[in-house]
Design a protein around this motif. Structure first.
Motif, PDB file in Angstrom:
ATOM      1  N   GLY A 479      14.914  -5.248  -0.732  1.00  0.00           N
ATOM      2  CA  GLY A 479      14.835  -6.340  -1.140  1.00  0.00           C
ATOM      3  C   GLY A 479      14.197  -7.051  -0.354  1.00  0.00           C
ATOM      4  N   LEU A 480      14.286  -7.546   0.894  1.00  0.00           N
ATOM      5  CA  LEU A 480      13.676  -8.379   1.985  1.00  0.00           C
ATOM      6  C   LEU A 480      12.259  -7.938   1.934  1.00  0.00           C
ATOM      7  CD1 LEU A 480      15.904  -8.532   4.996  1.00  0.00           C
ATOM      8  CD2 LEU A 480      15.520 -10.082   3.235  1.00  0.00           C
ATOM      9  N   MET A 481      11.864  -6.746   2.020  1.00  0.00           N
ATOM     10  CA  MET A 481      10.275  -6.220   2.087  1.00  0.00           C
ATOM     11  C   MET A 481       9.736  -6.559   0.543  1.00  0.00           C
ATOM     12  SD  MET A 481      10.935  -2.765   4.420  1.00  0.00           S
ATOM     13  CE  MET A 481       9.195  -2.616   4.597  1.00  0.00           C
ATOM     14  N   ILE A 482      10.456  -6.250  -0.499  1.00  0.00           N
ATOM     15  CA  ILE A 482       9.664  -6.620  -1.590  1.00  0.00           C
ATOM     16  C   ILE A 482       9.444  -7.959  -1.880  1.00  0.00           C
ATOM     17  CG2 ILE A 482       9.847  -6.237  -4.336  1.00  0.00           C
ATOM     18  CD1 ILE A 482      10.952  -3.495  -3.828  1.00  0.00           C
ATOM     19  N   ASP A 483      10.531  -8.715  -1.439  1.00  0.00           N
ATOM     20  CA  ASP A 483      10.226 -10.289  -1.478  1.00  0.00           C
ATOM     21  C   ASP A 483       9.102 -10.663  -0.718  1.00  0.00           C
ATOM     22  OD1 ASP A 483      12.353 -10.519  -3.482  1.00  0.00           O
ATOM     23  OD2 ASP A 483      13.744 -11.143  -2.011  1.00  0.00           O
ATOM     24  N   SER A 484       8.896 -10.157   0.504  1.00  0.00           N
ATOM     25  CA  SER A 484       7.878 -10.429   1.278  1.00  0.00           C
ATOM     26  C   SER A 484       6.396 -10.146   0.564  1.00  0.00           C
ATOM     27  CB  SER A 484       7.718  -9.944   2.629  1.00  0.00           C
ATOM     28  OG  SER A 484       8.941  -9.978   3.315  1.00  0.00           O
ATOM     29  N   ILE A 485       6.424  -9.107  -0.029  1.00  0.00           N
ATOM     30  CA  ILE A 485       5.224  -8.751  -0.739  1.00  0.00           C
ATOM     31  C   ILE A 485       5.081  -9.521  -2.013  1.00  0.00           C
ATOM     32  CG2 ILE A 485       4.155  -6.659  -2.226  1.00  0.00           C
ATOM     33  CD1 ILE A 485       5.653  -4.655  -0.269  1.00  0.00           C
ATOM     34  N   ARG A 486       6.087  -9.983  -2.733  1.00  0.00           N
ATOM     35  CA  ARG A 486       5.877 -10.706  -3.830  1.00  0.00           C
ATOM     36  C   ARG A 486       5.551 -12.299  -3.339  1.00  0.00           C
ATOM     37  NH1 ARG A 486       9.014 -11.594  -8.811  1.00  0.00           N
ATOM     38  NH2 ARG A 486       8.997 -13.824  -9.430  1.00  0.00           N
ATOM     39  N   ALA A 487       6.033 -12.568  -2.113  1.00  0.00           N
ATOM     40  CA  ALA A 487       5.298 -14.007  -1.654  1.00  0.00           C
ATOM     41  C   ALA A 487       3.930 -13.795  -1.072  1.00  0.00           C
ATOM     42  CB  ALA A 487       6.125 -14.225  -0.425  1.00  0.00           C
ATOM     43  N   PHE A 488       3.716 -12.656  -0.661  1.00  0.00           N
ATOM     44  CA  PHE A 488       2.337 -12.486   0.014  1.00  0.00           C
ATOM     45  C   PHE A 488       1.392 -12.471  -1.019  1.00  0.00           C
ATOM     46  CE2 PHE A 488      -1.057  -9.600   1.376  1.00  0.00           C
ATOM     47  CZ  PHE A 488      -1.589 -10.604   2.600  1.00  0.00           C
ATOM     48  N   VAL A 489       1.543 -11.795  -2.309  1.00  0.00           N
ATOM     49  CA  VAL A 489       0.719 -11.691  -3.419  1.00  0.00           C
ATOM     50  C   VAL A 489       0.452 -12.699  -4.053  1.00  0.00           C
ATOM     51  CG1 VAL A 489       0.805  -8.911  -3.514  1.00  0.00           C
ATOM     52  CG2 VAL A 489       2.278 -10.555  -4.960  1.00  0.00           C
ATOM     53  N   ARG A 490       1.207 -13.627  -3.989  1.00  0.00           N
ATOM     54  CA  ARG A 490       1.191 -14.951  -4.494  1.00  0.00           C
ATOM     55  C   ARG A 490       0.588 -16.042  -3.836  1.00  0.00           C
ATOM     56  NH1 ARG A 490       4.913 -12.430  -7.396  1.00  0.00           N
ATOM     57  NH2 ARG A 490       5.029 -12.764  -9.732  1.00  0.00           N
ATOM     58  N   THR A 491       0.885 -16.075  -2.566  1.00  0.00           N
ATOM     59  CA  THR A 491       0.576 -17.304  -1.489  1.00  0.00           C
ATOM     60  C   THR A 491      -0.527 -17.095  -0.493  1.00  0.00           C
ATOM     61  OG1 THR A 491       2.414 -17.099  -0.019  1.00  0.00           O
ATOM     62  CG2 THR A 491       2.939 -18.381  -2.099  1.00  0.00           C
TER      63      THR A 491
END
Length: 528
Positions: A479-491
């Motif tokens: 969950g921590l890693m996917i949330d990091s990817i989620r943030a990265f691809v947006r911002t």
């Protein structure tokens, strides 16, 4: 003439980014029918995810098209079924290859080891997105690993459904030519096409797939102006190559290269191998007409070809100079490594006791929730025991990690930083909670971060690692890693509140780890 050709080609690529998007599906067709620039496709609604598999993006590279630049697939009529994966590209069977019986993971992968598997007609991609009507979602295009010798997009480790749901993104996974089919600089007068004469067919396949994504992202609810290209191992080498290719302009907006860096073959090395390969066949003409299986058997005899060639057209002859002069995709980068990359490559130094057939069988049949009686000695040869001793398995694997992986990451990231890129992020992965003895034999091994990135723990090469006991911690870490990817691809930054720490710029890092019950993200720094 060559410069004019490239200018025209780049103009075509840019024009493609401006082409009108195909219309979305109408209400009566259902959410799983979408209209692409090539024709309509019917996928499947899988409850939370819409999936389209096996969409051809280029004409089959067979017959006269073998060792040619990919050609955009011809349009089709009607609605094409897109519910099954396409074949993996023809390759020598290894651990990360498809089964001889088709593009799936199973025990019979062991029966294809060292033999031809896959098919030449293989240039397909798969699309996954969350169910619902969301539009303008970020797009993640994943390029599989496998030393650019093996691999296939249907590997269950790369199943994009959970990542699409949890990252709120359109996820695309891609097949591309590998081995001698993907990279071979054939001798002779050439075809007059600088792309076809480059030898970089696998790289050109990836570029063609990105053009398909650019033209069709909106058909699947994605934003063609926000495409992140992600890859691991050889896939990361390919992501870095795409970043410096003059042909990728307008096709990628962010990059996530994991466990790889800028690593190109010289034209001289590529030509030397190709000359030997032609000599093995007798002539270029005979080579072009040989059955694919015979070519793989010749490759097994001769060894792996040089891959990702610094040809000067598809890829720069000097990538350092290209980056220093600003001739690269200046985009945010999220790179990563595992702490024990080298533990996947014990066969290279004779460290594994079982042969590949027996090791695959043992791991496939291992039940992570039952005591096995296996010991480290069952898997690691006497010369590397004790594992903590001088010259033992830990030390030898550490040397492989440093020599194969860390130098190219450091060089690649430092090259971007020197060129002025100030959006460089890096993670290190330390999870090693496998049941004994795999916690020692493999630990935080090369590619073990991928099941966490994709949340694909149930099936695949590392399924022996994942038990009910370690489930709470690994799910939280995923969950921590996917949330990091989620943030990265947006911002363009992987920072998010749940990390609990500040993610500094390269060479600072975040270290991802977990116990059996809890996940952590702590500050760290690259130590090559």
């Amino acid at each position: 003439m060559r410069k004019r050709f490239l200018a025209v080609l780049l103009g075509v690529a840019v024009a493609a980014t401006m082409a009108p998007s195909p219309p979305a599906a109408s209400a009566h067709e259902g959410p799983a029918v979408r209209h692409t620039s090539l024709g309509s496709v019917r996928g499947v609604d899988e409850g939370g995810t819409l999936s389209w598999r096996g969409i051809p993006y280029a004409e089959p590279p067979v017959g006269e098209s073998r060792w040619r630049a990919p050609v955009t697939h011809r349009p089709w009529h009607g609605v094409r079924d897109a519910r099954e994966f396409g074949d993996g590209c023809v390759q020598e069977g290894r651990f990360f290859s498809p089964a001889p019986s088709g593009p799936h993971y199973g025990l019979d992968i062991r029966d294809g080891l060292k033999k031809p598997v896959g098919a030449e007609d293989c240039l397909t991609l798969n699309v996954f997105r969350p169910s619902g009507r969301q539009r303008n979602l970020p797009v993640i295009v994943f390029v599989h690993g496998g030393s650019n010798m093996v691999g296939y997009s249907a590997d269950p480790m790369y199943d994009g459904r959970a990542l699409a749901r949890k990252a709120g993104a359109v996820v695309v996974t891609v097949n591309y030519r590998v081995g001698v089919f993907g990279w071979l600089d054939l001798p002779g007068p050439g075809t007059g096409d600088p792309l076809g004469d480059s030898g970089n067919f696998g790289t050109l396949d990836q570029l063609e797939a990105l053009r398909f994504v650019n033209r069709n992202a909106r058909a699947f609810g994605g934003d063609p102006g926000n495409v992140t290209v992600m890859g691991e191992s050889a896939g990361a080498v390919n992501v870095w190559a795409l970043m410096v290719s003059p042909l990728s302009k307008g096709l990628m907006d962010k990059a996530i290269p994991l466990s790889g860096g800028l690593q190109f073959a010289t034209p001289a090395a590529a030509r030397t191998y190709a000359d030997r390969f032609v000599a093995e066949a007798g002539s270029v003409d005979r080579l072009r007409s040989m059955p694919a299986g015979d070519l793989i058997r010749a490759q097994v005899r001769l060894g792996d070809p040089p891959r990702v060639i610094a040809d000067g057209t598809v890829l720069p002859a000097d990538h350092h100079a290209a980056i220093a002069s600003g001739r690269y995709r200046d985009v945010p980068v999220l790179a990563g490594n595992t702490f024990e990359e080298g533990k996947l490559f014990g066969a290279v130094i004779g460290a594994y006791r079982p042969n590949d057939y027996d090791r695959f069988t043992l791991q496939y049949e291992f039940d992570a929730d039952r005591p096995s009686g296996l010991t480290v000695r069952d898997l690691i040869a006497d010369g590397y025991l004790p594992v903590d001793g001088p010259g033992g398995w830990n030390e030898a694997a550490g040397q492989l990690t440093d020599s194969v992986f860390m130098g190219i990451v450091e060089d690649s990231m430092n090259s971007l930083r020197a060129a002025g890129n100030d959006r460089l992020f890096y993670y290190q992965f330390g999870w090693n909670q496998q049941p004994a003895p795999f916690d020692t034999v493999y630990g935080a091994v090369h590619a073990i971060d991928l099941p966490f990135v994709f949340r694909t723990f149930d099936e695949g090469i590392f399924a022996f690692s994942f038990s009910r006991r370690n489930e709470p911690g690994r799910l939280r870490l995923s969950g921590l890693m996917i949330d990091s990817i989620r943030a990265f691809v947006r911002t363009g930054s992987p920072q998010h509140a749940a990390l609990g720490t500040r993610w500094g710029q390269w060479p600072r890092s975040v270290v991802f780890d977990a116990t059996d019950t809890a996940a952590t993200a702590r500050p760290g720094a690259f130590a090559g």
